[in-house]
Write a protein that holds these residues in place. Structure first.
Motif, PDB file in Angstrom:
ATOM      1  N   ASN A 155      -8.800   0.139  -3.415  1.00 25.76           N
ATOM      2  CA  ASN A 155      -8.795  -0.549  -4.707  1.00 25.76           C
ATOM      3  C   ASN A 155     -10.188  -0.803  -5.275  1.00 25.76           C
ATOM      4  O   ASN A 155     -10.530  -1.920  -5.627  1.00 25.76           O
ATOM      5  N   ILE A 156     -11.000   0.226  -5.349  1.00 25.00           N
ATOM      6  CA  ILE A 156     -12.319   0.108  -5.955  1.00 25.00           C
ATOM      7  C   ILE A 156     -12.146   0.284  -7.458  1.00 25.00           C
ATOM      8  O   ILE A 156     -11.878   1.375  -7.938  1.00 25.00           O
ATOM      9  N   THR A 157     -12.259  -0.811  -8.181  1.00 26.66           N
ATOM     10  CA  THR A 157     -12.093  -0.771  -9.639  1.00 26.66           C
ATOM     11  C   THR A 157     -13.145  -1.632 -10.293  1.00 26.66           C
ATOM     12  O   THR A 157     -13.727  -2.509  -9.672  1.00 26.66           O
ATOM     13  N   GLY A 158     -13.381  -1.403 -11.554  1.00 29.80           N
ATOM     14  CA  GLY A 158     -14.307  -2.238 -12.318  1.00 29.80           C
ATOM     15  C   GLY A 158     -15.749  -1.825 -12.146  1.00 29.80           C
ATOM     16  O   GLY A 158     -16.105  -1.096 -11.242  1.00 29.80           O
ATOM     17  N   ASP A 159     -16.578  -2.292 -13.044  1.00 28.76           N
ATOM     18  CA  ASP A 159     -18.001  -1.984 -13.033  1.00 28.76           C
ATOM     19  C   ASP A 159     -18.798  -3.206 -12.602  1.00 28.76           C
ATOM     20  O   ASP A 159     -18.390  -4.340 -12.832  1.00 28.76           O
ATOM     21  N   PRO A 160     -19.967  -2.993 -11.981  1.00 32.94           N
ATOM     22  CA  PRO A 160     -20.790  -4.136 -11.581  1.00 32.94           C
ATOM     23  C   PRO A 160     -21.353  -4.862 -12.804  1.00 32.94           C
ATOM     24  O   PRO A 160     -21.603  -4.242 -13.838  1.00 32.94           O
ATOM     25  N   SER A 161     -21.526  -6.159 -12.672  1.00 27.76           N
ATOM     26  CA  SER A 161     -22.081  -6.948 -13.767  1.00 27.76           C
ATOM     27  C   SER A 161     -23.603  -6.876 -13.799  1.00 27.76           C
ATOM     28  O   SER A 161     -24.207  -7.056 -14.850  1.00 27.76           O
ATOM     29  N   ALA A 162     -24.216  -6.628 -12.650  1.00 32.71           N
ATOM     30  CA  ALA A 162     -25.670  -6.520 -12.554  1.00 32.71           C
ATOM     31  C   ALA A 162     -26.011  -5.863 -11.230  1.00 32.71           C
ATOM     32  O   ALA A 162     -25.172  -5.790 -10.328  1.00 32.71           O
ATOM     33  N   THR A 163     -27.237  -5.411 -11.118  1.00 33.27           N
ATOM     34  CA  THR A 163     -27.681  -4.792  -9.873  1.00 33.27           C
ATOM     35  C   THR A 163     -29.158  -5.113  -9.661  1.00 33.27           C
ATOM     36  O   THR A 163     -29.852  -5.465 -10.607  1.00 33.27           O
ATOM     37  N   GLY A 164     -29.607  -5.015  -8.419  1.00 35.60           N
ATOM     38  CA  GLY A 164     -31.008  -5.301  -8.145  1.00 35.60           C
ATOM     39  C   GLY A 164     -31.431  -4.875  -6.760  1.00 35.60           C
ATOM     40  O   GLY A 164     -30.606  -4.537  -5.913  1.00 35.60           O
ATOM     41  N   ILE A 165     -32.711  -4.920  -6.520  1.00 36.72           N
ATOM     42  CA  ILE A 165     -33.309  -4.543  -5.248  1.00 36.72           C
ATOM     43  C   ILE A 165     -34.273  -5.649  -4.846  1.00 36.72           C
ATOM     44  O   ILE A 165     -35.082  -6.100  -5.649  1.00 36.72           O
ATOM     45  N   GLY A 166     -34.169  -6.123  -3.603  1.00 35.76           N
ATOM     46  CA  GLY A 166     -35.090  -7.113  -3.079  1.00 35.76           C
ATOM     47  C   GLY A 166     -34.607  -8.548  -3.096  1.00 35.76           C
ATOM     48  O   GLY A 166     -35.294  -9.431  -2.594  1.00 35.76           O
ATOM     49  N   CYS A 167     -33.425  -8.823  -3.667  1.00 32.51           N
ATOM     50  CA  CYS A 167     -32.835 -10.156  -3.658  1.00 32.51           C
ATOM     51  C   CYS A 167     -31.373 -10.019  -4.067  1.00 32.51           C
ATOM     52  O   CYS A 167     -30.901  -8.929  -4.338  1.00 32.51           O
ATOM     53  N   ASN A 168     -30.643 -11.138  -4.111  1.00 33.05           N
ATOM     54  CA  ASN A 168     -29.278 -11.072  -4.632  1.00 33.05           C
ATOM     55  C   ASN A 168     -29.261 -11.572  -6.065  1.00 33.05           C
ATOM     56  O   ASN A 168     -30.298 -11.845  -6.667  1.00 33.05           O
ATOM     57  N   SER A 169     -28.076 -11.735  -6.630  1.00 36.02           N
ATOM     58  CA  SER A 169     -27.941 -12.004  -8.061  1.00 36.02           C
ATOM     59  C   SER A 169     -28.335 -13.408  -8.486  1.00 36.02           C
ATOM     60  O   SER A 169     -28.506 -13.657  -9.664  1.00 36.02           O
ATOM     61  N   THR A 170     -28.516 -14.346  -7.566  1.00 36.63           N
ATOM     62  CA  THR A 170     -28.734 -15.742  -7.939  1.00 36.63           C
ATOM     63  C   THR A 170     -30.067 -16.028  -8.629  1.00 36.63           C
ATOM     64  O   THR A 170     -30.073 -16.837  -9.527  1.00 36.63           O
ATOM     65  N   PRO A 171     -31.243 -15.521  -8.414  1.00 35.89           N
ATOM     66  CA  PRO A 171     -31.661 -14.728  -7.269  1.00 35.89           C
ATOM     67  C   PRO A 171     -32.074 -15.604  -6.087  1.00 35.89           C
ATOM     68  O   PRO A 171     -32.718 -16.637  -6.260  1.00 35.89           O
ATOM     69  N   LYS A 172     -31.681 -15.147  -4.923  1.00 36.79           N
ATOM     70  CA  LYS A 172     -32.119 -15.718  -3.651  1.00 36.79           C
ATOM     71  C   LYS A 172     -31.938 -14.641  -2.598  1.00 36.79           C
ATOM     72  O   LYS A 172     -31.717 -13.494  -2.946  1.00 36.79           O
ATOM     73  N   ASN A 173     -32.011 -14.980  -1.331  1.00 39.39           N
ATOM     74  CA  ASN A 173     -31.954 -13.995  -0.247  1.00 39.39           C
ATOM     75  C   ASN A 173     -33.010 -12.908  -0.439  1.00 39.39           C
ATOM     76  O   ASN A 173     -32.744 -11.714  -0.320  1.00 39.39           O
ATOM     77  N   PHE A 174     -34.237 -13.361  -0.736  1.00 37.78           N
ATOM     78  CA  PHE A 174     -35.339 -12.446  -1.020  1.00 37.78           C
ATOM     79  C   PHE A 174     -35.718 -11.625   0.211  1.00 37.78           C
ATOM     80  O   PHE A 174     -35.815 -12.154   1.312  1.00 37.78           O
ATOM     81  N   PHE A 175     -35.945 -10.351   0.008  1.00 38.05           N
ATOM     82  CA  PHE A 175     -36.328  -9.435   1.075  1.00 38.05           C
ATOM     83  C   PHE A 175     -37.786  -9.646   1.445  1.00 38.05           C
ATOM     84  O   PHE A 175     -38.641  -9.800   0.578  1.00 38.05           O
ATOM     85  N   ASN A 176     -38.074  -9.635   2.748  1.00 38.38           N
ATOM     86  CA  ASN A 176     -39.432  -9.796   3.245  1.00 38.38           C
ATOM     87  C   ASN A 176     -39.876  -8.468   3.851  1.00 38.38           C
ATOM     88  O   ASN A 176     -39.620  -8.192   5.018  1.00 38.38           O
ATOM     89  N   GLY A 177     -40.487  -7.630   3.026  1.00 39.79           N
ATOM     90  CA  GLY A 177     -40.930  -6.332   3.510  1.00 39.79           C
ATOM     91  C   GLY A 177     -41.163  -5.369   2.363  1.00 39.79           C
ATOM     92  O   GLY A 177     -41.304  -5.774   1.216  1.00 39.79           O
ATOM     93  N   SER A 178     -41.171  -4.088   2.693  1.00 37.33           N
ATOM     94  CA  SER A 178     -41.421  -3.046   1.696  1.00 37.33           C
ATOM     95  C   SER A 178     -40.192  -2.158   1.531  1.00 37.33           C
ATOM     96  O   SER A 178     -39.469  -1.903   2.483  1.00 37.33           O
ATOM     97  N   ILE A 179     -39.992  -1.687   0.295  1.00 37.04           N
ATOM     98  CA  ILE A 179     -38.886  -0.789  -0.037  1.00 37.04           C
ATOM     99  C   ILE A 179     -39.456   0.392  -0.801  1.00 37.04           C
ATOM    100  O   ILE A 179     -40.359   0.239  -1.622  1.00 37.04           O
ATOM    101  N   ASP A 180     -38.898   1.570  -0.521  1.00 35.50           N
ATOM    102  CA  ASP A 180     -39.413   2.793  -1.137  1.00 35.50           C
ATOM    103  C   ASP A 180     -38.286   3.798  -1.342  1.00 35.50           C
ATOM    104  O   ASP A 180     -37.281   3.767  -0.624  1.00 35.50           O
ATOM    105  N   GLU A 181     -38.459   4.651  -2.334  1.00 33.41           N
ATOM    106  CA  GLU A 181     -37.595   5.810  -2.565  1.00 33.41           C
ATOM    107  C   GLU A 181     -36.111   5.473  -2.519  1.00 33.41           C
ATOM    108  O   GLU A 181     -35.363   5.945  -1.668  1.00 33.41           O
ATOM    109  N   PHE A 182     -35.653   4.651  -3.459  1.00 32.59           N
ATOM    110  CA  PHE A 182     -34.245   4.281  -3.549  1.00 32.59           C
ATOM    111  C   PHE A 182     -33.532   5.250  -4.487  1.00 32.59           C
ATOM    112  O   PHE A 182     -33.931   5.408  -5.642  1.00 32.59           O
TER     113      PHE A 182
END
Length: 185
Positions: A155-182
């Protein structure tokens, strides 16, 4: 290669949140480009305020289609729940649990786990694949080229309301490190 017809977005983080496909540029805040690490440079998240985000559109949706996410990361540790990637509503998260990485689908509280220690000061490659057929997704999670978990999501339906890299939507749960080539297909 941006000529791949299935490629939706590709954030190299060589130029902030620029999407090489020109579809989904990210708003970047509280992060520092770190050109000395990653493939050609990466973005460093400080675990306190760094985040990228975008009001999502249907190109970043998991609904009624097959989707793959691929990202390189180097995690410096911290609390559980730090987000590498998030997408709400009807999307998925890639996040840190203990000393490993997991993927969570917003639909049905469905989670895949690597159960592999990634807190070793090295770069890791995680791939999340959801092969969707008639609303049912056969999902797989890979870490550094090895299949670590599988499951079936319905039952995968609907579109996401927002998206991001390095935290969640609140924003909180911040990532501690490096991200590359997504990449998002």
């Amino acid at each position: 290669d941006t000529s791949d017809a299935n490629l939706v977005s590709w954030w190299t983080f060589d130029e902030g949140g620029h999407d090489l496909t020109e579809r989904n540029n990210l708003t970047v805040s509280g992060v520092v480009n770190n050109v000395s690490s990653g493939l050609n440079g990466s973005v460093f998240f400080n675990g306190l305020t760094g985040c990228t985000n975008k009001t999502a559109d249907n190109s970043l949706s998991f609904a009624n289609k097959s989707v793959s996410l691929s990202v390189w990361f180097k995690w410096f540790g911290g609390v559980d729940g730090q987000r590498v990637y998030w997408s709400r509503t009807n999307g998925a998260d890639i996040f840190m649990t203990g000393t490993s990485v997991s993927a969570y689908f917003d639909i049905g509280a469905f989670q895949l786990d690597t159960n592999t220690d990634v807190l070793n000061n090295g770069w890791h490659h995680v791939v999340l694949v959801n092969n969707n057929s008639a609303g049912v997704g056969n999902s797989s999670l890979y870490l550094d080229g090895a299949l670590t978990d599988t499951g079936v999501l319905s039952n995968i339906t609907g579109d996401p309301s927002a998206t991001g890299i390095g935290c969640n939507s609140t924003p909180k749960n911040f990532f501690n490190g490096s991200i590359d080539e997504f990449k998002f297909w």
